[in-house]
Write an enzyme that holds these catalytic residues in place. Structure first.
Site, PDB file in Angstrom:
ATOM      1  CB  SER A 134      -1.058   0.078   1.214  1.00 56.68           C
ATOM      2  OG  SER A 134      -1.737   0.919   1.232  1.00 56.68           O
ATOM      3  CG  ASP A 154      -7.431  -2.737  -2.843  1.00 56.68           C
ATOM      4  OD1 ASP A 154      -8.082  -1.888  -2.027  1.00 56.68           O
ATOM      5  OD2 ASP A 154      -6.240  -2.791  -2.662  1.00 56.68           O
ATOM      6  CG  HIS A 193      -5.907  -2.084   0.722  1.00 53.83           C
ATOM      7  ND1 HIS A 193      -5.269  -1.738  -0.274  1.00 53.83           N
ATOM      8  CD2 HIS A 193      -5.450  -1.478   1.865  1.00 53.83           C
ATOM      9  CE1 HIS A 193      -4.512  -0.936  -0.052  1.00 53.83           C
ATOM     10  NE2 HIS A 193      -4.424  -0.724   1.336  1.00 53.83           N
TER      11      HIS A 193
END
Length: 411
Positions: free
Chosen positions: A154, A219, A248
């Protein structure tokens, strides 16, 4: 306006757990340990030498907490940059699983303002954090970039690509739910802001090692299109892993995650500098052949002495330099042997780069587009061969009583 967006994006980018899920204590032997805030358990346990807890000082003055996990069978080291809402206390169990299943050493760290690290989180602080941790790996554990794989999850893809763009001999990069940039997550824009944070869309073009992209198709935080575009923009993309139905923060629970990641690690272990260069050459040749030109880009008109692009032999479009020389051959050819030149009448490197032509033994003749004139001129022993190369002038061969002379004719 741009700075306001940057400040706004930074506020949405960092969510350190509050309170932190662990704190550091000093043992009687002077070594550091981490104590879990929830269970009060301590790691590493007494006598456990497989985990080191360290504090690393950054160039921006912050002190960053880091955990180093050893695997005695490891050949590579994984430098893990976590997401924006976790700290090391929540990731220890995952680190242990990755260390064992992937057979790697693993270094994880907390950004400034996360966990036991001091300071406040920001884009440039995370850059300083990962640089300091990498320097620690070099000096304290002897890990060079050739034996290092960077892993970014991320927001962690930002510092990961920042460091990867500076290390030309890095072994590999893993982007787990990576982002194109901070503002592209918030606004789904396609244009660039001058003050955007984590411009991965620019930095991935500078990465010179294999890049594995892992992303969930469902996601809802960082759209799958971010991962797809990062993969397409990588110079050396590895087979991606698109986890169907993955979100995610749950990709680690899918069996394909550890299986595909393990295969990537194995491929990186088996990759040598020689095999990487061979693969790059093959890719360059494949791309050039698909464009219909010489696979080694022989004699392109970047040579200053080339008056205009044309083909001497008249049978292919690959030889674009009208005036060749020994210097020109070395500057135009990518390797001195040029075995795979696609021009049937042109072998560019017969003797240390000297071009030769089947009709004439004089390699200088290639500077003249009138090959027949040059051939006659040189074979007759005339060394003023340049006369046939300019201003429409031409020499013709005449024979008088066994003597060879050269007559000039204005074109």
């Amino acid at each position: 306006m741009g700075c306001m967006f940057s400040h706004l994006a930074a506020k949405f980018a960092f969510f350190p757990p509050s309170p932190p899920t662990y704190h550091l204590t000093k043992n009687p032997d002077g070594k550091l340990s981490a104590v879990s805030a929830s269970s009060s358990s301590t790691f590493p346990a007494a006598g456990d030498s497989s985990i080191d807890v360290r504090v690393v000082k950054t160039r921006r003055g912050n002190k960053v907490a880091a955990f180093y996990l050893r695997n005695p069978n490891a050949r590579l080291t994984l430098l893990y940059s976590h997401g924006n809402a976790a700290d090391l206390g929540q990731l220890v169990d995952l680190f242990v699983q990755l260390k064992v299943n992937l057979r790697v050493n693993l270094m994880g760290y907390d950004y400034s303002g996360y966990g036991a690290s001091t300071g406040k989180p920001s884009e440039y602080d995370t850059y300083a954090d990962i640089e300091a941790v990498y320097e620690c790996l070099q000096t304290e554990y002897g890990v060079g970039q050739e034996d290092l794989i960077l892993y970014g999850q991320s927001v962690g893809s930002g510092p990961t690509l920042h460091l990867a763009s500076k290390l030309p001999r890095l072994r590999g990069v893993v982007l787990h739910s990576g982002i194109l940039s901070g503002l592209r997550v918030l606004c789904h824009v396609k244009f660039k802001f001058c003050c955007d944070i984590y411009p991965n869309v620019k930095k991935i073009k500078k990465v010179k090692c294999p890049v594995l992209v892992i992303h969930g198709t469902e996601d809802d935080v960082v759209n799958w299109l971010h991962g797809n575009r990062l993969w397409k923009m990588a110079k050396e993309p590895y087979e991606p892993l698109w986890i169907k139905g993955g979100g995610h923060c749950n990709l680690e629970i899918y069996p394909d995650y550890i299986r595909h990641l393990y295969r990537f690690i194995q491929d990186m272990e088996n990759t040598t500098t020689k095999s990487r260069l061979k693969k790059i050459w093959q890719e360059i040749r494949r791309r050039d052949e698909s464009k219909g030109c010489c696979s080694f880009k022989l004699c392109r008109p970047k040579c200053p002495s080339c008056p205009k692009p044309s083909c001497d032999c008249g049978e292919c479009g690959c030889c674009k330099c009208e005036r060749l020389s020994l210097k020109g051959c070395f500057s135009c050819c990518k390797k001195p042997s040029c075995v795979g030149c696609c021009c049937p009448k042109f072998k560019c490197c017969n003797c240390f780069g000297k071009p030769t032509y089947p009709k004439c033994s004089c390699w200088k003749c290639l500077k003249c587009s009138e090959s027949e004139c040059c051939r006659s001129c040189c074979c007759a022993g005339c060394f003023s061969w340049l006369c046939c190369c300019g201003g429409g002038k031409r020499k013709e061969l005449k024979t008088r009583g066994g003597e060879t002379t050269v007559a000039k004719r204005e074109g």
